[in-house]
Design a protein around this motif. Sequence first.
Motif, PDB file in Angstrom:
ATOM      1  N   ALA A  49       0.607  -1.324   0.242  1.00 41.12           N
ATOM      2  CA  ALA A  49       0.006  -0.025   0.458  1.00 41.12           C
ATOM      3  C   ALA A  49       0.966   1.361  -0.032  1.00 41.12           C
ATOM      4  N   ALA A 103       0.349   0.221 -11.020  1.00 41.70           N
ATOM      5  CA  ALA A 103      -0.327   0.778 -10.233  1.00 41.70           C
ATOM      6  C   ALA A 103      -1.790   1.947 -10.692  1.00 41.70           C
ATOM      7  N   GLY A 161      -4.121  -2.184  -5.610  1.00 41.64           N
ATOM      8  CA  GLY A 161      -4.134  -1.333  -6.381  1.00 41.64           C
ATOM      9  C   GLY A 161      -3.236  -2.081  -7.065  1.00 41.64           C
ATOM     10  N   HIS A 172       2.122   2.265  -3.327  1.00 43.72           N
ATOM     11  CA  HIS A 172       1.448   2.419  -4.396  1.00 43.72           C
ATOM     12  C   HIS A 172       1.457   3.675  -4.093  1.00 43.72           C
ATOM     13  N   GLU A 193      -6.775   5.263  -8.195  1.00 41.60           N
ATOM     14  CA  GLU A 193      -8.010   5.084  -6.819  1.00 41.60           C
ATOM     15  C   GLU A 193      -9.219   4.831  -7.770  1.00 41.60           C
TER      16      GLU A 193
END
Length: 204
Positions: free
Chosen positions: A121, A196, A168, A124, A199
């Motif tokens: 995380a 990546a 992700g 990312h 979002e």
Amino acid sequence: MRPEDTLAVYDARVEDYVVMSAAVKERRDLQAFMAHLPAGARVLDLGCGPGASAAVMAEQGFVVEAVDGSAEMVARAGAIPGVAARQALFEEVEGEACYAGVWANFSLLHAPREAFPGHLARLHRALVPGGWLHLGMKLGEGEGPDSIGRFYTYYSEAELEGLLVAAGFAVNAKRVSRGKGLSGDSSEFIVLLSQAIPEGGAKG
């Protein structure tokens, strides 16, 4: 095991690692990684060792930041022209959207299993949207010390892909092979090249 136990092995074996890194002729994974990056892009070499891969990336014109937990490894990498090296642990990687690529070549396998999702995380977050992560890991089950005292966590191929997706990333390419490392023991490994995903977005 404590993280410092693994780092102590690398500090003590730095000369052996320099020789091993120089002898590596197979650079196809590094070439594939660099081919996805814009010219002059900023790249993080996570767990850089003595800087063999960082040196290649710097020679190709990338802005290379190299980090390692081993002071001896950082000293070697920092002596390479064009490579900015510093001593840091995985959890000390900071920043948001600051790297076009992260080269994590057989470094995160030293992280405990429970810490691994957090590290992914963090990477990312550090990558620009659509940035690239190269991840090299050993395949297998469980975790514990190897024959020379380094801590390893082993994963299955499906488990790694699931963790990357959950963090992700979209897996773009992978290969499984077998080889020998610093310990001299032969083991199965996997390298994955992932992108990546922003979002709320889809892979470009």
